[in-house]
Scaffold this active site. Structure first.
Site, mmCIF file in Angstrom:
data_model
loop_
_atom_site.group_PDB
_atom_site.id
_atom_site.type_symbol
_atom_site.label_atom_id
_atom_site.label_comp_id
_atom_site.label_asym_id
_atom_site.label_seq_id
_atom_site.Cartn_x
_atom_site.Cartn_y
_atom_site.Cartn_z
ATOM 1 N N LYS A 125 -8.286 5.022 32.336
ATOM 2 C CA LYS A 125 -6.975 4.359 32.777
ATOM 3 C C LYS A 125 -6.632 4.575 34.304
ATOM 4 O O LYS A 125 -6.113 3.649 34.671
ATOM 5 C CB LYS A 125 -5.956 4.599 31.709
ATOM 6 C CG LYS A 125 -6.249 4.675 30.218
ATOM 7 C CD LYS A 125 -6.706 2.934 30.046
ATOM 8 C CE LYS A 125 -7.292 2.836 28.683
ATOM 9 N NZ LYS A 125 -7.882 1.485 28.488
ATOM 10 N N ARG A 301 -12.974 -5.441 24.460
ATOM 11 C CA ARG A 301 -13.588 -5.677 23.137
ATOM 12 C C ARG A 301 -12.811 -6.829 22.639
ATOM 13 O O ARG A 301 -11.806 -7.291 23.111
ATOM 14 C CB ARG A 301 -13.129 -4.527 22.015
ATOM 15 C CG ARG A 301 -11.759 -3.871 22.308
ATOM 16 C CD ARG A 301 -11.631 -3.047 21.217
ATOM 17 N NE ARG A 301 -10.319 -2.294 21.513
ATOM 18 C CZ ARG A 301 -9.165 -2.710 21.074
ATOM 19 N NH1 ARG A 301 -8.912 -3.959 20.570
ATOM 20 N NH2 ARG A 301 -7.922 -2.211 21.115
#
Length: 510
Positions: A125, A301
Site C-alpha cells: 500500500k 482482482r
C-alpha cells in the site's frame, strides 16, 4: 456487451482456486463460454455447491485455509494433474498474492488476473501511494513509507494532526486499520493494528494517513487487455460498512455529479496504466463532503460487488477476465460503456446484527430465494448445507436493478421480504432496516452510517416482516423430521418477536 467476437472457447479447462458463491459465479461463466471447470475443496467443503457445479473436483486438504485454499503448491499440482489451461483465483485467499501469479506462470498455467509485478506494486500500500502520486492521482496526506517503530508513527501522527488512520502496509480489505481520534488513543490502536496486520498479512508494518471526516467510499471498476486498452466501467458506492467491511453497495453513486464521475474514471484509468494493468481491477477512493476524491487502494482482482456494475453496464466482468487472459482484445471502447438504471447489492451473511454482527454459522434447514424481474441472487449455499465456522460467512449476494434508485430500492425490499433462511441467523432484517432508513433513502450516507444509526433495537419489527419466516417454519413442521444440529436463535434474552422465536424453534424440528 460482448468482450470478444470470437466463438472459439478461450480455454479448454479452468481451475477455480476458490469456494462459495464466487467459485459458482466463475463456473457459470466458464459454462457459457464452453469451458470445463475444475473445483478444489477442503474437507468440510466436500459437498459444497461449487463442488456440485464443477465438471471435475479435487480435494486439497483439511478445513484450515492455510492447509488447503492457501496452499500454492497443492493448487498448482491439481492444475497440472487436471490439465487445466488456466486458474481463476476469485477474490480473497490467493487472489492478490504475487507469488501465486508467478507460480502459475512458472508452471505454464495462465493466471486469470494481472501480472505478478502489478499485484506486487499495488499490494504494497505504501508503494502504491508512491506510484499514484507519480501518476498524478490524488492521494490522502500521510506517510511516504512504512513505519516500523512506534516513535515514527507518533511523530508523524502529531505532524499530520488528529484524527488519523493507521493502516497495514502489507494488505487492505479493512484488516489492520484503526481510526485514532486523539493522541491518548494512539498507543492502544497501534498495538491492535500491528497485531491484526501481522495475523492477516504476516507483516506488522503500518503507515499513517490523515482521516477524512465522514467520507464516502467510492470505487471505480477498470478493465485492461494485453493490447494496451484500458477502460473504466464507472463507479460503485460502498459506504455502508461495518468494521470496514462493505455490506451494501450501489451503482451509480448519489454523491457524484457528472464532472466528478468523469474525472474519477479518467484518474482510475491512469492508475491502471501506471502499472500496465491487465484484467479486472478496482481503484478505490475516499470522497469528502466537497466531492474531493483521494486514492485509497487498488484491488487487483474481481470484487465481491461486481454484479452491480454488470447490471448497469451490461458487461460480464468474469467472462471479460477470462477472455482477456486468453489474449483477446476488449470488444468495446470507453464511449461504448454506458450506465443504465440503478443497481443495489445486499450481502447476505450468516451473522447476527443484534450481537455485534458476529458470525452465526449452522445448517440451513429452510432456504427460499427471491426471484422476479430485476432480481439476481449469486449464492454459494443450498438447503441442507452446513455454513462453516472456518470461512467467511457470506451466503449470497442479492442484487436488485431498477430504472431509478427508488425502483431498485423497492425491488430489493420486495426481494428481502421473500428471502427466507431458517437455521443460521442471517442479516436479512438488517438490510430491510437499512434500505428503509430515511438517511439511506435520501442518499445521505458515509462510512459511519451503521455506527451512527444502527442499534439492535432497530430490528424490533412487527410480525409482517416475519411472515415469510413463519410460513417456512410451518412448512418445515408439516414435513416433519428430526432436529438439526445448528440453531438460528439469537443470544440469550427476551425474544425480539414471539412469532419469530416460535417460527425458528418449530422450523428447527425438521
Amino acid at each position: 456487451m460482448a468482450t470478444s467476437h470470437s466463438k472459439r472457447p478461450p480455454f479448454t479447462r479452468i481451475l477455480v482456486a476458490n469456494r462459495g458463491e464466487i467459485a459458482v459465479r466463475v463456473m457459470r461463466a466458464c459454462r457459457e463460454l464452453g469451458i470445463e471447470s475444475v473445483a478444489v475443496y477442503s474437507e468440510p467443503d466436500r459437498s459444497a455447491l461449487h463442488v456440485r457445479q464443477a465438471d471435475h473436483a479435487y480435494p486439497i486438504g483439511p478445513a484450515a485455509a492455510a492447509e488447503s485454499y492457501l496452499r500454492i503448491d497443492k493448487l498448482i499440482a491439481v492444475a497440472l494433474e487436471s490439465r487445466a489451461d488456466a486458474i481463476h483465483p476469485g477474490y480473497g485467499f490467493l487472489s492478490e498474492r504475487a507469488a501465486f501469479a508467478q507460480a502459475c506462470a512458472d508452471a505454464g498455467v495462465v493466471f486469470i488476473g494481472p501480472s505478478a509485478h502489478a499485484i506486487a506494486a499495488m499490494g504494497d500500500k505504501v508503494e502504491a501511494r508512491r506510484l499514484m502520486r507519480k501518476a498524478g492521482v490524488p492521494v490522502v496526506p500521510g506517510s511516504d513509507h512504512a513505519l516500523s517503530s512506534d516513535g515514527e508513527v507518533e511523530k508523524l501522527a502529531s505532524a499530520i494532526g488528529f484524527p488519523v488512520m493507521l493502516k497495514a502496509a502489507g494488505g487492505g480489505g479493512g484488516k489492520g486499520m484503526r481510526l485514532v481520534e486523539s493522541p491518548d488513543q494512539l498507543k492502544s490502536a497501534l498495538r491492535a493494528a500491528r497485531s491484526e496486520a501481522r495475523s492477516a498479512f504476516g507483516d506488522d508494518r503500518v503507515y499513517v494517513e490523515k482521516a477524512i471526516v465522514r467520507p464516502r467510499h467510492i470505487e471505480v471498476q477498470v478493465l485492461g487487455d494485453t493490447h494496451g486498452h484500458v477502460v473504466h466501467l464507472y463507479e460503485r458506492e460502498c459506504s455502508v460498512q461495518r468494521r470496514h467491511q462493505k455490506v451494501i453497495e450501489e451503482s451509480p453513486s448519489t454523491a457524484l455529479d457528472e464532472a466528478t464521475r468523469s474525472e474519477m474514471g479518467r484518474v482510475a484509468v491512469a492508475a491502471a496504466k501506471a502499472v500496465d494493468y491487465v484484467g479486472a481491477g478496482t481503484v478505490e477512493f475516499l470522497v469528502d463532503q466537497e466531492r474531493r476524491f483521494h486514492f485509497l487502494e487498488m484491488n487487483t482482482r474481481i470484487q465481491v460487488e461486481h454484479p452491480i456494475t454488470e447490471a448497469v453496464t451490461g458487461v460480464d466482468l468474469v467472462k471479460a477476465q477470462i477472455e482477456i487472459a486468453a489474449g483477446r482484445p476488449l470488444g468495446f471502447e470507453q464511449a461504448d460503456v454506458v450506465q443504465r438504471g440503478w443497481a443495489i447489492e445486499c450481502r447476505i451473511y450468516a451473522e447476527d446484527p443484534e450481537n455485534n454482527f458476529l458470525p452465526a454459522p449452522g445448517r440451513i434447514a429452510v432456504l427460499r430465494v427471491p426471484s422476479g424481474i430485476g432480481i439476481r441472487d449469486d449464492s454459494g449455499v443450498y438447503e441442507g448445507f452446513e455454513v462453516s465456522t472456518h470461512y467467511d460467512p457470506i451466503l449470497s449476494k442479492l442484487v436488485a436493478w431498477g430504472a431509478t434508485r427508488d425502483e431498485a430500492i423497492g425491488r430489493m425490499l420486495r426481494a428481502l421480504g421473500e428471502y427466507v433462511i431458517v437455521g443460521p441467523t442471517a442479516n436479512v432484517a438488517f438490510h430491510r432496516w437499512a434500505l428503509r432508513h430515511p438517511a439511506f433513502r435520501a442518499g445521505d450516507i458515509d462510512t459511519g452510517f451503521i455506527a451512527r444509526h444502527f442499534t439492535p433495537a432497530a430490528l424490533a419489527e412487527g410480525t409482517e416482516a416475519d411472515l415469510p419466516l413463519i410460513g417456512a417454519a410451518l412448512a418445515a413442521i408439516a414435513r416433519g423430521g428430526t432436529a438439526v444440529g445448528a440453531n438460528g436463535a439469537g443470544p440469550p434474552g427476551p425474544p425480539r418477536s414471539r412469532w419469530r422465536e416460535l417460527a425458528r424453534r418449530e422450523a428447527l424440528r425438521e
